[in-house]
Design a protein around this motif. Structure first.
Motif, PDB file in Angstrom:
ATOM      1  N   PHE A   1       0.660  -1.132   0.054  1.00 19.36           N
ATOM      2  CA  PHE A   1       0.116   0.026  -0.302  1.00 19.36           C
ATOM      3  C   PHE A   1       0.745   1.161   0.049  1.00 19.36           C
ATOM      4  O   PHE A   1       0.546   2.368  -0.724  1.00 19.36           O
ATOM      5  CB  PHE A   1      -0.901  -0.055   1.316  1.00 19.36           C
ATOM      6  N   VAL A   2       1.855   1.387   0.929  1.00 19.53           N
ATOM      7  CA  VAL A   2       2.854   2.521   0.970  1.00 19.53           C
ATOM      8  C   VAL A   2       3.599   2.564  -0.484  1.00 19.53           C
ATOM      9  O   VAL A   2       3.666   3.799  -0.882  1.00 19.53           O
ATOM     10  CB  VAL A   2       3.651   2.366   2.104  1.00 19.53           C
ATOM     11  N   PHE A   3       3.945   1.581  -0.834  1.00 19.67           N
ATOM     12  CA  PHE A   3       4.632   1.576  -2.188  1.00 19.67           C
ATOM     13  C   PHE A   3       3.842   2.191  -3.277  1.00 19.67           C
ATOM     14  O   PHE A   3       4.201   2.926  -4.240  1.00 19.67           O
ATOM     15  CB  PHE A   3       5.127  -0.121  -2.551  1.00 19.67           C
ATOM     16  N   ALA A   4       2.400   1.433  -3.241  1.00 22.98           N
ATOM     17  CA  ALA A   4       1.754   2.249  -4.494  1.00 22.98           C
ATOM     18  C   ALA A   4       1.290   3.482  -4.039  1.00 22.98           C
ATOM     19  O   ALA A   4       1.244   4.471  -5.196  1.00 22.98           O
ATOM     20  CB  ALA A   4       0.326   1.121  -4.308  1.00 22.98           C
ATOM     21  N   SER A   5       0.968   3.866  -3.030  1.00 22.81           N
ATOM     22  CA  SER A   5       0.740   5.273  -2.918  1.00 22.81           C
ATOM     23  C   SER A   5       2.005   6.139  -2.959  1.00 22.81           C
ATOM     24  O   SER A   5       1.481   7.118  -3.723  1.00 22.81           O
ATOM     25  CB  SER A   5       0.731   5.489  -1.031  1.00 22.81           C
ATOM     26  N   ILE A   6       3.111   5.997  -2.785  1.00 19.84           N
ATOM     27  CA  ILE A   6       4.439   6.948  -3.017  1.00 19.84           C
ATOM     28  C   ILE A   6       4.252   6.872  -4.739  1.00 19.84           C
ATOM     29  O   ILE A   6       4.607   8.052  -5.184  1.00 19.84           O
ATOM     30  CB  ILE A   6       5.794   6.208  -2.638  1.00 19.84           C
ATOM     31  N   SER A   7       4.122   5.658  -5.198  1.00 21.23           N
ATOM     32  CA  SER A   7       4.317   5.782  -6.747  1.00 21.23           C
ATOM     33  C   SER A   7       3.230   6.765  -7.354  1.00 21.23           C
ATOM     34  O   SER A   7       3.300   7.299  -8.334  1.00 21.23           O
ATOM     35  CB  SER A   7       3.953   4.359  -7.437  1.00 21.23           C
ATOM     36  N   GLY A   8       1.713   6.366  -6.870  1.00 17.87           N
ATOM     37  CA  GLY A   8       1.037   7.454  -7.113  1.00 17.87           C
ATOM     38  C   GLY A   8       1.053   8.869  -6.978  1.00 17.87           C
ATOM     39  O   GLY A   8       0.888   9.636  -7.894  1.00 17.87           O
ATOM     40  N   TYR A   9       1.755   9.152  -5.758  1.00 19.06           N
ATOM     41  CA  TYR A   9       2.122  10.619  -5.509  1.00 19.06           C
ATOM     42  C   TYR A   9       3.068  11.071  -6.529  1.00 19.06           C
ATOM     43  O   TYR A   9       2.932  12.306  -7.231  1.00 19.06           O
ATOM     44  CB  TYR A   9       2.554  10.804  -4.171  1.00 19.06           C
ATOM     45  N   GLN A  10       3.987  10.365  -6.946  1.00 20.01           N
ATOM     46  CA  GLN A  10       5.027  10.730  -7.714  1.00 20.01           C
ATOM     47  C   GLN A  10       4.562  11.016  -9.324  1.00 20.01           C
ATOM     48  O   GLN A  10       4.763  11.755  -9.799  1.00 20.01           O
ATOM     49  CB  GLN A  10       6.186   9.490  -7.871  1.00 20.01           C
ATOM     50  N   TYR A  11       3.754  10.156  -9.570  1.00 16.53           N
ATOM     51  CA  TYR A  11       3.362  10.282 -11.094  1.00 16.53           C
ATOM     52  C   TYR A  11       1.705  10.705 -11.491  1.00 16.53           C
ATOM     53  O   TYR A  11       1.799  11.251 -12.573  1.00 16.53           O
ATOM     54  CB  TYR A  11       3.404   8.693 -11.890  1.00 16.53           C
ATOM     55  N   LEU A  12       1.077  10.674 -10.340  1.00 18.64           N
ATOM     56  CA  LEU A  12      -0.432  11.041 -10.538  1.00 18.64           C
ATOM     57  C   LEU A  12      -0.676  12.615  -9.704  1.00 18.64           C
ATOM     58  O   LEU A  12      -1.307  13.365 -10.112  1.00 18.64           O
ATOM     59  CB  LEU A  12      -1.358  10.274 -10.256  1.00 18.64           C
ATOM     60  N   GLY A  13       0.104  12.702  -8.575  1.00 20.52           N
ATOM     61  CA  GLY A  13      -0.166  13.479  -7.917  1.00 20.52           C
ATOM     62  C   GLY A  13      -1.069  13.176  -6.473  1.00 20.52           C
ATOM     63  O   GLY A  13      -1.537  12.086  -6.650  1.00 20.52           O
ATOM     64  N   ALA A  14      -1.330  13.917  -5.517  1.00 20.60           N
ATOM     65  CA  ALA A  14      -1.759  13.521  -4.303  1.00 20.60           C
ATOM     66  C   ALA A  14      -3.411  13.226  -4.550  1.00 20.60           C
ATOM     67  O   ALA A  14      -3.955  12.374  -4.274  1.00 20.60           O
ATOM     68  CB  ALA A  14      -1.696  14.552  -3.138  1.00 20.60           C
ATOM     69  N   ALA A  15      -4.035  14.351  -4.976  1.00 18.63           N
ATOM     70  CA  ALA A  15      -5.570  14.038  -5.184  1.00 18.63           C
ATOM     71  C   ALA A  15      -6.017  12.854  -6.090  1.00 18.63           C
ATOM     72  O   ALA A  15      -6.974  12.125  -5.648  1.00 18.63           O
ATOM     73  CB  ALA A  15      -5.921  15.465  -5.789  1.00 18.63           C
ATOM     74  N   PRO A  16      -5.465  12.752  -7.457  1.00 16.71           N
ATOM     75  CA  PRO A  16      -5.692  11.617  -8.092  1.00 16.71           C
ATOM     76  C   PRO A  16      -5.336  10.326  -7.453  1.00 16.71           C
ATOM     77  O   PRO A  16      -6.311   9.153  -7.268  1.00 16.71           O
ATOM     78  CB  PRO A  16      -5.128  11.519  -9.139  1.00 16.71           C
ATOM     79  N   THR A  17      -4.266  10.031  -6.719  1.00 21.40           N
ATOM     80  CA  THR A  17      -3.923   9.104  -5.761  1.00 21.40           C
ATOM     81  C   THR A  17      -4.857   8.781  -4.804  1.00 21.40           C
ATOM     82  O   THR A  17      -5.578   7.583  -4.472  1.00 21.40           O
ATOM     83  CB  THR A  17      -2.586   9.054  -5.496  1.00 21.40           C
TER      84      THR A  17
END
Length: 148
Positions: free
Chosen positions: A82-98
């Motif tokens: 979950f943490v790995f996926a969240s960090i990846s999302g924040y890096q590539y999509l931004g906070a709100a979309p993640t």
């Protein structure tokens, strides 16, 4: 819902955003996301170990060793993912979309779980849940595919 629990959940949501923002920054300063994940896990383990020793003394460690089963590892693996996926999302999509995707997926899988365990399902109750979930998914689509 008691006010304390509501406040706790709101605080947890805020701290999750802060955690992911800091871990994204750590990831950009190191060679990979693994460094941020290791630091996150090491700090969590140290804090929880200290709390366990304070609360139960050395007997707490013995209890863990005595009751341990291999499947006890599953939550740690899922949490790390979950943490790995969240960090990846924040890096590539931004906070709100993640956050939107995570919340929607948690809601949909949670609803599926609750429905699978329900003793009595009414059509009206099922439709109400479906409409609510549909609105949430529509909101996610709007957030993820918004114009920059």
């Amino acid at each position: 819902m008691p006010g304390f629990v509501l406040g706790l959940l709101i605080a947890a949501g805020a701290t999750l955003v802060a955690q992911n923002l800091v871990m994204t920054k750590i990831t950009s300063a190191t060679s990979s996301v693994l460094a941020a994940l290791m630091m996150n896990s090491a700090v969590g383990l140290a804090l929880l170990s200290a709390l366990m020793m304070w609360h139960a003394g050395i007997g707490g460690v013995g209890e863990i060793a005595k009751t341990f089963r291999p499947w006890f590892l599953i939550p740690g693996l899922l949490g790390t993912f979950f943490v790995f996926a969240s960090i990846s999302g924040y890096q590539y999509l931004g906070a709100a979309p993640t956050i939107a995707i995570l919340v929607a997926s948690q809601l949909l899988f949670g609803l599926a779980w609750d429905i699978s365990r329900a003793d009595d399902l009414s059509l009206q109750g099922l439709m109400t849940v479906a409409v609510g979930a549909g609105f949430l998914v529509c909101g996610v689509v709007i957030i993820v595919w918004r114009a920059p």
